[in-house]
Design a protein around this motif. Structure first.
Motif, PDB file in Angstrom:
ATOM      1  N   LEU A  66       0.854  -1.199   0.000  1.00 51.97           N
ATOM      2  CA  LEU A  66       0.000   0.000   0.000  1.00 51.97           C
ATOM      3  C   LEU A  66       0.880   1.236   0.000  1.00 51.97           C
ATOM      4  O   LEU A  66       1.802   1.340   0.803  1.00 51.97           O
ATOM      5  CB  LEU A  66      -0.854   0.028   1.267  1.00 51.97           C
ATOM      6  CG  LEU A  66      -2.294  -0.450   1.208  1.00 51.97           C
ATOM      7  CD1 LEU A  66      -2.955  -0.180   2.545  1.00 51.97           C
ATOM      8  CD2 LEU A  66      -3.049   0.217   0.091  1.00 51.97           C
ATOM      9  N   GLN A  67       0.589   2.153  -0.907  1.00 55.71           N
ATOM     10  CA  GLN A  67       1.334   3.412  -0.930  1.00 55.71           C
ATOM     11  C   GLN A  67       0.337   4.556  -0.736  1.00 55.71           C
ATOM     12  O   GLN A  67      -0.820   4.450  -1.149  1.00 55.71           O
ATOM     13  CB  GLN A  67       2.037   3.585  -2.279  1.00 55.71           C
ATOM     14  CG  GLN A  67       2.909   2.427  -2.678  1.00 55.71           C
ATOM     15  CD  GLN A  67       4.254   2.429  -1.958  1.00 55.71           C
ATOM     16  OE1 GLN A  67       4.655   3.440  -1.379  1.00 55.71           O
ATOM     17  NE2 GLN A  67       4.938   1.305  -2.007  1.00 55.71           N
ATOM     18  N   VAL A  68       0.805   5.614  -0.084  1.00 56.54           N
ATOM     19  CA  VAL A  68      -0.060   6.773   0.121  1.00 56.54           C
ATOM     20  C   VAL A  68       0.508   7.946  -0.659  1.00 56.54           C
ATOM     21  O   VAL A  68       1.656   8.346  -0.455  1.00 56.54           O
ATOM     22  CB  VAL A  68      -0.146   7.152   1.614  1.00 56.54           C
ATOM     23  CG1 VAL A  68      -1.178   8.267   1.797  1.00 56.54           C
ATOM     24  CG2 VAL A  68      -0.528   5.946   2.433  1.00 56.54           C
ATOM     25  N   VAL A  69      -0.315   8.474  -1.570  1.00 59.03           N
ATOM     26  CA  VAL A  69       0.112   9.647  -2.333  1.00 59.03           C
ATOM     27  C   VAL A  69      -0.521  10.870  -1.686  1.00 59.03           C
ATOM     28  O   VAL A  69      -1.733  10.897  -1.446  1.00 59.03           O
ATOM     29  CB  VAL A  69      -0.341   9.537  -3.798  1.00 59.03           C
ATOM     30  CG1 VAL A  69       0.154  10.737  -4.592  1.00 59.03           C
ATOM     31  CG2 VAL A  69       0.124   8.235  -4.405  1.00 59.03           C
ATOM     32  N   ALA A  70       0.315  11.867  -1.364  1.00 58.97           N
ATOM     33  CA  ALA A  70      -0.202  13.076  -0.718  1.00 58.97           C
ATOM     34  C   ALA A  70       0.401  14.285  -1.431  1.00 58.97           C
ATOM     35  O   ALA A  70       1.400  14.150  -2.140  1.00 58.97           O
ATOM     36  CB  ALA A  70       0.165  13.062   0.756  1.00 58.97           C
ATOM     37  N   PRO A  71      -0.203  15.427  -1.258  1.00 59.56           N
ATOM     38  CA  PRO A  71       0.360  16.620  -1.891  1.00 59.56           C
ATOM     39  C   PRO A  71       1.791  16.850  -1.434  1.00 59.56           C
ATOM     40  O   PRO A  71       2.122  16.633  -0.267  1.00 59.56           O
ATOM     41  CB  PRO A  71      -0.552  17.745  -1.409  1.00 59.56           C
ATOM     42  CG  PRO A  71      -1.811  17.069  -1.001  1.00 59.56           C
ATOM     43  CD  PRO A  71      -1.434  15.719  -0.533  1.00 59.56           C
ATOM     44  N   GLY A  72       2.626  17.254  -2.358  1.00 56.69           N
ATOM     45  CA  GLY A  72       4.000  17.556  -1.995  1.00 56.69           C
ATOM     46  C   GLY A  72       4.159  19.023  -1.632  1.00 56.69           C
ATOM     47  O   GLY A  72       3.180  19.763  -1.561  1.00 56.69           O
ATOM     48  N   GLN A  73       5.420  19.399  -1.393  1.00 56.63           N
ATOM     49  CA  GLN A  73       5.683  20.805  -1.070  1.00 56.63           C
ATOM     50  C   GLN A  73       6.714  21.329  -2.042  1.00 56.63           C
ATOM     51  O   GLN A  73       7.589  20.594  -2.483  1.00 56.63           O
ATOM     52  CB  GLN A  73       6.206  20.924   0.357  1.00 56.63           C
ATOM     53  CG  GLN A  73       5.158  20.610   1.392  1.00 56.63           C
ATOM     54  CD  GLN A  73       5.699  20.772   2.807  1.00 56.63           C
ATOM     55  OE1 GLN A  73       6.872  20.562   3.057  1.00 56.63           O
ATOM     56  NE2 GLN A  73       4.830  21.182   3.717  1.00 56.63           N
ATOM     57  N   ASP A  74       6.603  22.601  -2.344  1.00 54.07           N
ATOM     58  CA  ASP A  74       7.646  23.172  -3.198  1.00 54.07           C
ATOM     59  C   ASP A  74       8.778  23.696  -2.325  1.00 54.07           C
ATOM     60  O   ASP A  74       8.768  23.512  -1.107  1.00 54.07           O
ATOM     61  CB  ASP A  74       7.061  24.243  -4.127  1.00 54.07           C
ATOM     62  CG  ASP A  74       6.524  25.432  -3.340  1.00 54.07           C
ATOM     63  OD1 ASP A  74       6.846  25.539  -2.127  1.00 54.07           O
ATOM     64  OD2 ASP A  74       5.780  26.228  -3.919  1.00 54.07           O
ATOM     65  N   VAL A  75       9.731  24.333  -2.948  1.00 57.98           N
ATOM     66  CA  VAL A  75      10.929  24.740  -2.199  1.00 57.98           C
ATOM     67  C   VAL A  75      10.616  25.714  -1.078  1.00 57.98           C
ATOM     68  O   VAL A  75      11.290  25.753  -0.070  1.00 57.98           O
ATOM     69  CB  VAL A  75      11.983  25.366  -3.139  1.00 57.98           C
ATOM     70  CG1 VAL A  75      12.702  24.272  -3.880  1.00 57.98           C
ATOM     71  CG2 VAL A  75      11.352  26.364  -4.086  1.00 57.98           C
ATOM     72  N   SER A  76       9.552  26.505  -1.260  1.00 53.04           N
ATOM     73  CA  SER A  76       9.208  27.458  -0.196  1.00 53.04           C
ATOM     74  C   SER A  76       8.198  26.863   0.773  1.00 53.04           C
ATOM     75  O   SER A  76       7.490  27.585   1.456  1.00 53.04           O
ATOM     76  CB  SER A  76       8.673  28.757  -0.816  1.00 53.04           C
ATOM     77  OG  SER A  76       7.628  28.456  -1.707  1.00 53.04           O
ATOM     78  N   GLY A 252       5.449  18.239 -10.744  1.00 46.53           N
ATOM     79  CA  GLY A 252       5.429  18.880  -9.433  1.00 46.53           C
ATOM     80  C   GLY A 252       5.684  17.868  -8.330  1.00 46.53           C
ATOM     81  O   GLY A 252       5.518  16.669  -8.520  1.00 46.53           O
ATOM     82  N   ASN A 253       6.146  18.372  -7.199  1.00 49.65           N
ATOM     83  CA  ASN A 253       6.474  17.459  -6.100  1.00 49.65           C
ATOM     84  C   ASN A 253       5.228  16.747  -5.587  1.00 49.65           C
ATOM     85  O   ASN A 253       4.172  17.349  -5.431  1.00 49.65           O
ATOM     86  CB  ASN A 253       7.128  18.231  -4.948  1.00 49.65           C
ATOM     87  CG  ASN A 253       8.593  18.435  -5.215  1.00 49.65           C
ATOM     88  OD1 ASN A 253       9.102  17.986  -6.242  1.00 49.65           O
ATOM     89  ND2 ASN A 253       9.267  19.135  -4.303  1.00 49.65           N
ATOM     90  N   VAL A 254       5.410  15.486  -5.299  1.00 47.34           N
ATOM     91  CA  VAL A 254       4.347  14.653  -4.761  1.00 47.34           C
ATOM     92  C   VAL A 254       4.964  13.834  -3.645  1.00 47.34           C
ATOM     93  O   VAL A 254       6.108  13.418  -3.745  1.00 47.34           O
ATOM     94  CB  VAL A 254       3.799  13.706  -5.858  1.00 47.34           C
ATOM     95  CG1 VAL A 254       2.827  12.715  -5.262  1.00 47.34           C
ATOM     96  CG2 VAL A 254       3.144  14.474  -6.973  1.00 47.34           C
TER      97      VAL A 254
END
Lengths: 399, 262
Positions: A66-76, A252-254
């Motif tokens: 099972l993997q969980v995909v969540a919103p990532g963060q950018d550099v800031s 984009g980051n994830v």
């Protein structure tokens, strides 16, 4: 007038067989050590193999895949929302089996049994908003009732995690709970979910209802908070990378994480039992080798007459040496075979008793047997060279 | 009594060989000034067999008599190439056996020399037939051929009905017959028998000796070590050994006299 190789080998085997089976009880006792060594290794590695098979099956059922995909963060450190197409693109990947989508819940939600509970009594329960069928992707099972599907997602109904139900004192479906001052009918109570701990302490409601019930927050609620992805078994890193690419096609980051640390356990469980079996096997083989060496020394002393006779009949010292080495090897080969049978029996017996799939480490069988034969050869070397050193007259002299 | 090289001063060997069994057949085995010494407890060498010169012809039948400890068995071991002399030369068919390696000597024994022992030395866990087959194990013959020959040899000694019996199921005489079949199965040039009747009663011993003589009829030389004067008396040529010195015994009387010491 050298003998043809086939005759030579046949003679050697025959002489060794005669020697090894001449005294059955002694042969059995001497090769018992080898048998136990091989049995210990085969049994333990077999038990390890079925343990592992059972464990892996359980891990897979729980969510090692099972993997969980969540919103990532950018550099800031700003959150990059997951694109709406993410569930679809992820589901399209060949090694993805099921996808469950959850949406961002409204903030500061309180969940109580009823309106009589003081609102200052926090109970650390969370709200989750799910797309229909999302819990199935996690592998959730229901202690009572059923989940939220396309038919009831527009209604004020909730599914409670096992811990939530306990804290709220809800024991069965049909009860109702107060979420953010709105009554919800309980349609399902989940079994504990070790693979997705957070859901044990949450109440889950349908997306369509949530969007309709919180029109002012609809924009936020529509954002995906997490996508649970059930994959086929495979290398976790490869899968994770593949899912991340699929989740945000623009790069984009994830954030993709394993649902639990089970994938590590999966890799770690492989060796320890087999190593233990190997160690016990090696020790028992060494002891078995000594008992064979011991017996061979006695045999050589006892069979001086035979040695002298064979020398008189034309056996060279080398032939005599080979005969006794072969005899020792044959003892341990027989012991090794018995050990394999015993080991396989024990391994499958234990597996059946523990209700595990009986598995054998097939690779261990030829390995253990060759090790046994090698030990036999080494054990035979010294007694055999003593036999070979006897001169015919010494050997024939009456004691 | 004809001296057979008891000491360096003895007559040349050619003079000493009595005629029986040798006429026209030639010499099979010769000992030339052979001695055998063993290290004693104090490290000094004790000479068990003093310099001996001896010739054995093809088809010759010889008894070696002597009291126990006199060196009979040592002489037999030397003749049978089981042991190497401390000095001197052993020739087999004119070839110097002392000069060749153990491997060739083993091959020589495997192909051409038969042994019969007092204790039979049968392998207890296998049948009479298998025991006789062991007699050919160190030859190049294939196993099937060995089996056939072994069966024939057992038939020759009158044990055709005992092929599958184990030694423990056979009487002493039968066991010795198996041992004789094992020695004869290779059609040896010479058979050495160390007290072949020593463990048997008189009648059985008589039969056994008869079997050995039969073998000699077919051309093999026969050398028997015995302390039984009745056994020795049946041999045309007798050697007496005492204190490591070998000499010929001529006539029946000498053999009788010998029995006092045996």
């Amino acid at each position: 007038m050298r003998k043809p190789l086939r005759t030579r080998i046949a003679d050697l085997m025959h002489a060794a067989w005669i020697g090894a089976t001449g005294r059955v009880s002694r042969t059995v006792l001497a090769s018992l050590g080898i048998a136990l060594g091989v049995a210990a290794y085969v049994a333990l590695s077999g038990i390890a193999a079925s343990n592992q098979a059972a464990l892996l099956a359980r891990l897979d059922a729980l969510g090692a895949n099972l993997q969980v995909v969540a919103p990532g963060q950018d550099v800031s450190r700003q959150t990059i929302p997951l694109p709406d197409y993410a569930p679809e693109t992820i589901a399209r990947q060949p090694s993805v089996e099921q996808v469950g989508v959850f949406y961002t819940p409204p903030e500061k939600i309180q969940i109580f049994k009823n309106q009589l509970v003081p609102t200052s009594n926090g109970n650390a329960l969370a709200l989750n908003i799910m797309a229909p069928g999302a819990l199935d992707a996690i592998g959730a099972t229901y202690a009572h009732g059923h989940g939220i599907d396309a038919d009831n997602e527009r209604l004020p109904v909730a599914v409670l995690g096992s811990e939530t139900a306990w804290r709220l004192g809800v024991t069965d479906v049909g009860d109702r709970v107060l979420i953010d001052n709105t009554w919800y009918g309980v349609v399902g109570i989940l079994d504990p979910l070790p693979q997705a701990d957070a859901f044990n302490t949450s109440a889950i409601i349908g997306r369509s209802w949530a969007l309709a019930h919180y029109p002012d927050q609809a924009n936020d609620i529509a954002k995906i908070s997490a996508i649970w992805v059930r994959t086929k078994s495979g290398d976790a890193d490869t899968l994770r990378r593949m899912i991340a690419h699929a989740a945000n096609l623009s790069g984009g980051n994830v954030s993709v994480t394993a649902s639990a640390d089970l994938s590590k356990a999966r890799n770690a469980t492989n060796d320890s039992m087999t190593t233990l079996g190997l160690m016990i096997g090696v020790i028992a083989l060494a002891v078995g080798g000594m008992s064979i060496a011991n017996m061979m020394i006695v045999t050589v002393m006892e069979r001086r007459g035979e040695i002298g006779l064979r020398r008189a009949l034309g056996a060279t010292p080398g032939t005599i040496r080979m005969q006794f080495v072969t005899e020792a090897a044959m003892l341990s080969a027989l012991g090794g075979m018995a050990g394999m049978v015993i080991g396989m029996g024990v391994a499958s017996g234990v597996a059946l008793a523990a209700d595990q799939p009986p598995a054998l480490n097939w690779g261990s069988l030829p390995l253990a047997w060759s090790a046994a034969v090698a030990v036999g050869i080494m054990a035979g070397l010294y007694p055999a060279s003593r036999a070979a050193r006897l001169t015919p007259t010494e050997a024939l002299r009456n004691e | 009594m004809t001296a057979v090289g008891m000491d360096p001063l003895s007559q040349p060997m050619a003079d000493s060989s009595p005629g029986q069994g040798e006429q026209g057949n030639g010499t099979l085995l010769t000992l030339e000034q052979v001695t055998k010494a063993f290290p004693g407890k104090d490290g000094t060498m004790t000479e068990i067999l003093h310099p001996t010169t001896l010739t054995i012809g093809r088809g010759e039948r010889i008894a070696i008599v002597g009291p126990s400890g006199s060196g009979k068995s040592t002489l037999l071991s030397l003749l049978g190439t089981l042991d190497m002399p401390t000095s001197g030369t052993l020739r087999y068919d004119g070839d110097d056996v002392t000069a060749i390696g153990e491997r060739q000597r083993s091959d020589l024994r495997a192909a051409r020399i038969g042994f019969v022992f007092q204790q039979f030395h049968l392998i207890a866990s296998v049948s009479a037939l298998e025991n006789v087959m062991v007699g050919l194990q160190y030859t190049a013959l294939p196993r099937s051929e060995r089996r056939d020959r072994a069966a024939a040899a057992l038939e020759q000694v009158g044990l055709a009905h005992r092929l599958r019996h184990r030694p423990s199921q056979l009487s002493g005489g039968e066991q010795q017959r198996v041992a004789i079949a094992r020695a004869l199965v290779k059609h040896p040039d010479i058979v050495f028998a160390d007290e072949p009747t020593g463990a048997l009663d008189t009648d059985t011993g008589h039969t056994i000796l008869g079997l050995l003589f039969n073998a000699a009829e077919s051309g093999a030389s026969l050398v028997v070590v015995t302390h039984d004067p009745n056994v020795a008396a049946r041999f045309p040529r007798r050697l007496r050994i005492r204190d490591g010195v070998v000499c010929e015994i001529a006539g029946e009387t000498a053999a009788r006299k010998e029995s006092d010491h045996a």
